[in-house]
Design a protein around this motif. Structure first.
Motif, PDB file in Angstrom:
ATOM      1  N   VAL A 114      -3.601   9.803  -4.797  1.00 49.88           N
ATOM      2  CA  VAL A 114      -2.808   9.042  -5.621  1.00 49.88           C
ATOM      3  C   VAL A 114      -1.926   8.251  -4.817  1.00 49.88           C
ATOM      4  CG1 VAL A 114      -0.864   9.139  -7.440  1.00 49.88           C
ATOM      5  CG2 VAL A 114      -2.546  10.899  -7.442  1.00 49.88           C
ATOM      6  N   ASP A 115      -1.684   6.941  -4.930  1.00 51.42           N
ATOM      7  CA  ASP A 115      -1.060   6.101  -4.303  1.00 51.42           C
ATOM      8  C   ASP A 115       0.285   5.903  -4.932  1.00 51.42           C
ATOM      9  OD1 ASP A 115       0.392   3.779  -3.189  1.00 51.42           O
ATOM     10  OD2 ASP A 115      -1.323   2.704  -2.898  1.00 51.42           O
ATOM     11  N   ASP A 116       1.449   6.543  -4.613  1.00 52.07           N
ATOM     12  CA  ASP A 116       2.685   6.310  -5.342  1.00 52.07           C
ATOM     13  C   ASP A 116       3.825   5.646  -4.583  1.00 52.07           C
ATOM     14  OD1 ASP A 116       4.242   6.790  -7.422  1.00 52.07           O
ATOM     15  OD2 ASP A 116       5.366   8.732  -6.929  1.00 52.07           O
ATOM     16  N   ALA A 117       3.290   4.348  -4.296  1.00 55.33           N
ATOM     17  CA  ALA A 117       4.020   3.572  -3.243  1.00 55.33           C
ATOM     18  C   ALA A 117       5.492   3.263  -4.267  1.00 55.33           C
ATOM     19  CB  ALA A 117       3.367   2.065  -3.215  1.00 55.33           C
ATOM     20  N   HIS A 118       5.291   3.080  -5.493  1.00 55.95           N
ATOM     21  CA  HIS A 118       6.519   2.699  -6.134  1.00 55.95           C
ATOM     22  C   HIS A 118       7.213   3.748  -6.681  1.00 55.95           C
ATOM     23  CE1 HIS A 118       5.724  -1.749  -5.938  1.00 55.95           C
ATOM     24  NE2 HIS A 118       4.423  -1.320  -5.821  1.00 55.95           N
ATOM     25  N   GLY A 119       6.858   4.840  -7.116  1.00 52.64           N
ATOM     26  CA  GLY A 119       7.342   5.945  -7.628  1.00 52.64           C
ATOM     27  C   GLY A 119       8.114   6.824  -6.231  1.00 52.64           C
TER      28      GLY A 119
ATOM     29  N   ALA B 266      -6.817   0.064 -10.139  1.00 50.09           N
ATOM     30  CA  ALA B 266      -6.246   0.488  -8.985  1.00 50.09           C
ATOM     31  C   ALA B 266      -5.702  -0.691  -7.877  1.00 50.09           C
ATOM     32  CB  ALA B 266      -6.991   1.104  -8.100  1.00 50.09           C
ATOM     33  N   HIS B 267      -4.539  -0.366  -7.283  1.00 50.77           N
ATOM     34  CA  HIS B 267      -4.167  -1.450  -6.331  1.00 50.77           C
ATOM     35  C   HIS B 267      -5.109  -1.867  -5.237  1.00 50.77           C
ATOM     36  CE1 HIS B 267      -1.574  -3.401  -3.127  1.00 50.77           C
ATOM     37  NE2 HIS B 267      -0.596  -3.425  -4.224  1.00 50.77           N
ATOM     38  N   LYS B 268      -5.053  -3.531  -5.049  1.00 49.83           N
ATOM     39  CA  LYS B 268      -5.982  -4.138  -4.281  1.00 49.83           C
ATOM     40  C   LYS B 268      -6.458  -3.299  -2.960  1.00 49.83           C
ATOM     41  CE  LYS B 268      -8.417  -7.820  -2.543  1.00 49.83           C
ATOM     42  NZ  LYS B 268      -9.067  -7.313  -1.302  1.00 49.83           N
ATOM     43  N   THR B 269      -5.404  -2.560  -2.368  1.00 56.85           N
ATOM     44  CA  THR B 269      -5.536  -1.891  -1.175  1.00 56.85           C
ATOM     45  C   THR B 269      -6.331  -0.599  -1.169  1.00 56.85           C
ATOM     46  OG1 THR B 269      -3.440  -0.889  -1.296  1.00 56.85           O
ATOM     47  CG2 THR B 269      -3.554  -2.794   0.000  1.00 56.85           C
ATOM     48  N   ILE B 270      -6.241   0.198  -2.356  1.00 57.01           N
ATOM     49  CA  ILE B 270      -7.273   1.061  -2.533  1.00 57.01           C
ATOM     50  C   ILE B 270      -8.678   0.627  -2.682  1.00 57.01           C
ATOM     51  CG2 ILE B 270      -7.615   2.996  -4.180  1.00 57.01           C
ATOM     52  CD1 ILE B 270      -4.977   3.107  -5.145  1.00 57.01           C
TER      53      ILE B 270
ATOM     54  N   PRO C  97       1.764   3.614  10.044  1.00 62.28           N
ATOM     55  CA  PRO C  97       2.441   2.418   9.767  1.00 62.28           C
ATOM     56  C   PRO C  97       2.624   1.883   8.462  1.00 62.28           C
ATOM     57  CG  PRO C  97       1.206   2.085  11.655  1.00 62.28           C
ATOM     58  CD  PRO C  97       0.753   3.162  11.240  1.00 62.28           C
ATOM     59  N   THR C  98       1.450   1.849   7.625  1.00 57.75           N
ATOM     60  CA  THR C  98       1.255   1.204   6.243  1.00 57.75           C
ATOM     61  C   THR C  98       0.412   2.171   5.342  1.00 57.75           C
ATOM     62  OG1 THR C  98      -0.452  -0.444   6.832  1.00 57.75           O
ATOM     63  CG2 THR C  98       1.805  -1.242   7.169  1.00 57.75           C
ATOM     64  N   ILE C  99       0.608   1.797   3.923  1.00 60.04           N
ATOM     65  CA  ILE C  99      -0.388   2.533   3.205  1.00 60.04           C
ATOM     66  C   ILE C  99      -1.526   1.643   3.121  1.00 60.04           C
ATOM     67  CG2 ILE C  99      -0.682   2.788   0.626  1.00 60.04           C
ATOM     68  CD1 ILE C  99       2.183   2.641   0.051  1.00 60.04           C
ATOM     69  N   THR C 100      -1.738   0.570   3.550  1.00 64.41           N
ATOM     70  CA  THR C 100      -2.924  -0.321   3.562  1.00 64.41           C
ATOM     71  C   THR C 100      -3.670   0.204   4.618  1.00 64.41           C
ATOM     72  OG1 THR C 100      -1.962  -2.224   3.024  1.00 64.41           O
ATOM     73  CG2 THR C 100      -4.059  -2.543   4.224  1.00 64.41           C
ATOM     74  N   LEU C 101      -3.332   0.804   6.000  1.00 62.56           N
ATOM     75  CA  LEU C 101      -3.800   1.210   7.015  1.00 62.56           C
ATOM     76  C   LEU C 101      -4.398   2.615   6.445  1.00 62.56           C
ATOM     77  CD1 LEU C 101      -1.845   0.299  10.025  1.00 62.56           C
ATOM     78  CD2 LEU C 101      -4.366   0.047   9.826  1.00 62.56           C
TER      79      LEU C 101
ATOM     80  N   SER D 113       8.276   1.587   2.977  1.00 61.38           N
ATOM     81  CA  SER D 113       8.771   0.196   3.164  1.00 61.38           C
ATOM     82  C   SER D 113       9.195  -0.040   1.705  1.00 61.38           C
ATOM     83  CB  SER D 113       7.607  -0.451   3.315  1.00 61.38           C
ATOM     84  OG  SER D 113       6.512  -0.501   2.276  1.00 61.38           O
ATOM     85  N   LYS D 114       9.430   0.722   0.524  1.00 60.56           N
ATOM     86  CA  LYS D 114       9.880   0.181  -0.643  1.00 60.56           C
ATOM     87  C   LYS D 114      11.191   0.709  -0.634  1.00 60.56           C
ATOM     88  CE  LYS D 114       5.433  -0.909  -2.379  1.00 60.56           C
ATOM     89  NZ  LYS D 114       5.361  -2.368  -1.575  1.00 60.56           N
ATOM     90  N   SER D 115      11.306   2.074  -1.328  1.00 61.22           N
ATOM     91  CA  SER D 115      12.588   2.802  -1.641  1.00 61.22           C
ATOM     92  C   SER D 115      13.423   3.023  -0.224  1.00 61.22           C
ATOM     93  CB  SER D 115      12.387   3.857  -2.538  1.00 61.22           C
ATOM     94  OG  SER D 115      12.045   3.903  -3.701  1.00 61.22           O
TER      95      SER D 115
HETATM   96  C1  LIG Z   1       0.591   0.293  -5.036  1.00 63.90           C
HETATM   97  C2  LIG Z   1       0.673  -0.317  -3.683  1.00 63.90           C
HETATM   98  N1  LIG Z   1       0.005   0.440  -2.754  1.00 63.90           N
HETATM   99  C3  LIG Z   1      -0.107  -0.079  -1.305  1.00 63.90           C
HETATM  100  C4  LIG Z   1       0.611  -1.405  -1.197  1.00 63.90           C
HETATM  101  C5  LIG Z   1       0.574  -1.611   0.332  1.00 63.90           C
HETATM  102  O1  LIG Z   1       1.670  -1.007   1.032  1.00 63.90           O
HETATM  103  P1  LIG Z   1       1.912  -1.218   2.560  1.00 63.90           P
HETATM  104  O2  LIG Z   1       2.820  -2.493   2.844  1.00 63.90           O
HETATM  105  O3  LIG Z   1       2.523  -0.030   2.930  1.00 63.90           O
HETATM  106  O4  LIG Z   1       0.451  -1.516   3.157  1.00 63.90           O
HETATM  107  C6  LIG Z   1       1.368  -1.704  -1.984  1.00 63.90           C
HETATM  108  C7  LIG Z   1       2.341  -2.844  -1.598  1.00 63.90           C
HETATM  109  O5  LIG Z   1       3.029  -3.665  -2.392  1.00 63.90           O
HETATM  110  C8  LIG Z   1       1.458  -1.418  -3.477  1.00 63.90           C
HETATM  111  O6  LIG Z   1       2.164  -1.955  -4.508  1.00 63.90           O
END
Ligand SMILES: Cc1ncc(COP(=O)(O)O)c(C=O)c1O
Length: 430
Positions: free
Chosen positions: A221-226, A147-151, A122-126, A266-268
């Motif tokens: 690598v977390d490419d949520a925005h790319g 790195a992003h807080k979720t990493i 469901p999500t990158i966080t998970l 959930s972004k693009s």
């Molecule tokens: C780089 C990065 N990783 C992870 C997330 C979290 O993504 P998700 O909502 O799929 O958990 C975000 C959310 O903005 C993000 O910018």
């Protein structure tokens, strides 16, 4: 009944516990949340990329729906048929059973990315919380400082399971190499962002991949925005983002050897889902070893439907949409350049942070933008270091020319009313 101790107000004396330290660190943000109309807002209505909050209409430059798929009529029209066939939500855990839509999405993702296999959760966080500890085992995680807080959260969990975490300097493969050279662990995992959610820049993936392979480490690598924006380069590309939006690994012409790519839809793709691109063997392992496949609920059917319809649209018109997005972003960056305003964005990707000269101005700057009908993300401390406090503009393909004109007018006015950081010598030159 469970009683929950209320979180202390920011002004409460700070104790020794981590919650107190965390609350103290978040106090600027908490103050903004209480007082600024640009945070924690209730959006009453949208019309295209305009949003209404109370009786104020604002142009939305805080959306991550970069390709405008959230508003696309073909995608919206595709959803009811899926709901008729599947109901609103498949409430099995994925290990119990998944609608065939998941198979279709994973196969199309693998084809788009050019990787061996993919797994959708469901999500990158998970994904970070579940997968980083499995990949790290009791070895060493090399974590990008920025790195992003979720990493970070995934790495904390890995540490709790016995891994050692070492941090390397942002955008610095030499520093990473120095740490790897001195490390003796059998398992080495490097965790970092792809396109950075604040600077809008991509790391030098070729350099990081080379270091990872040389030291037999996995580069995660977390490419949520790319993902969805940048993609493979080629002669027929319509803009410097490249083609097909198939993410950072392809953009840098890399193979997936030693690389595990994670990104979200959930972004693009404007849909609640995320994926990990990995070898099939790892996917099989994660099905039982990564808790969300077994213990978490799946994405709603509407999201699976909009992902599949999004793939169709991406094939048909994605590159034209990205070229338009590049042009719109370019207009914003050119104006900042002309005004001599600093932004860390060197890439031309559609995330443009504008730091303030004085972090104390953030509340007033937020109000200034809000009162003039511009909605952005306020980047307060501790989301960013104090010398980077400012606001983040995200441009989407659904922003109109008139909305961007208004944004540029307001930024010009803002530059006269507040101190912004002056442009440095190597700024983006469109
Ligand atoms: C780089 C990065 N990783 C992870 C997330 C979290 O993504 P998700 O909502 O799929 O958990 C975000 C959310 O903005 C993000 O910018």
């Amino acid at each position: 009944m469970l009683s929950v101790r209320p979180l202390a107000p920011a002004s409460r004396p700070v104790g020794d516990g981590w919650v107190d330290r965390w609350l103290a660190a978040c106090s600027d943000l908490a103050e903004l949340e209480r007082s600024n109309p640009m945070t924690d807002a209730v959006i009453d209505e949208i019309s295209g990329r305009m949003i209404r909050i109370g009786d104020q209409w604002l142009a939305d430059f805080a959306s991550c729906n970069y390709l405008g798929f959230d508003l696309d009529r073909d995608i919206i029209a595709a959803v009811p048929e899926y709901l008729d066939r599947w109901g609103t939500h498949p409430s099995w855990s994925r290990l119990l059973g998944s609608p065939v839509l998941y198979e279709q999405i994973e196969a199309r993702l693998a084809d788009l990315l050019g990787c061996e296999d993919t797994l959708v959760l469901p999500t990158i966080t998970l994904i970070h919380l579940a997968v980083i500890p499995v990949l790290a085992r009791d070895g060493t995680v090399f974590l990008d400082r920025r790195a992003h807080k979720t990493i970070y959260d995934g790495c904390q969990l890995a540490r709790a399971h016995g891994a050692t975490v070492k941090r390397f300097a942002f955008e610095d493969p030499d520093d990473l190499e120095r740490l790897l050279r001195a490390d003796q662990s059998a398992t080495r995992l490097i965790c970092m962002d792809g396109v950075n959610s604040m600077t809008g820049n991509a790391p030098d993936l070729n350099a990081f991949a080379r270091v990872a392979r040389e030291y037999d480490a996995i580069l995660y690598v977390d490419d949520a925005h790319g993902f969805g924006i940048i993609g493979e380069r080629g002669a027929a590309e319509l803009c410097p983002y490249g083609k097909r939006g198939n993410s950072i690994v392809r953009h840098f012409g890399e193979s997936y050897d030693n690389i595990v790519l994670v990104a979200g839809l959930s972004k693009s793709y404007s849909s609640l889902a995320a994926f990990i691109a990995c070898p099939s063997e790892l996917k099989r392992l994660l099905k039982t070893a990564a808790p969300p496949y077994l213990y978490s609920g799946p994405s709603p059917i509407a999201s699976l439907a909009t992902v599949l319809a999004g793939f169709d649209l991406n094939e048909k018109r994605g590159d034209v949409i990205r070229a338009d997005l590049w042009e719109k972003t370019n207009r914003v960056l050119r104006r900042l350049h002309r005004l001599g305003i600093h932004t860390p964005n060197r890439s031309g990707f559609p995330i443009v942070e504008i730091p303030l000269a004085r972090h104390e101005d953030i509340d007033q700057v937020g109000r200034f933008l809000f009162d003039r009908g511009i909605y952005v993300t306020l980047a307060a401390y501790p989301l960013v270091p104090k010398d980077e406090v400012g606001f983040r503009v995200q441009i989407t393909a659904a922003n109109t020319r008139a909305e961007i004109d208004r944004l540029l007018e307001v930024i010009t006015e803002l530059a006269n009313a507040f101190d912004l950081q002056p442009a440095r010598h190597a700024e983006y030159a469109a």
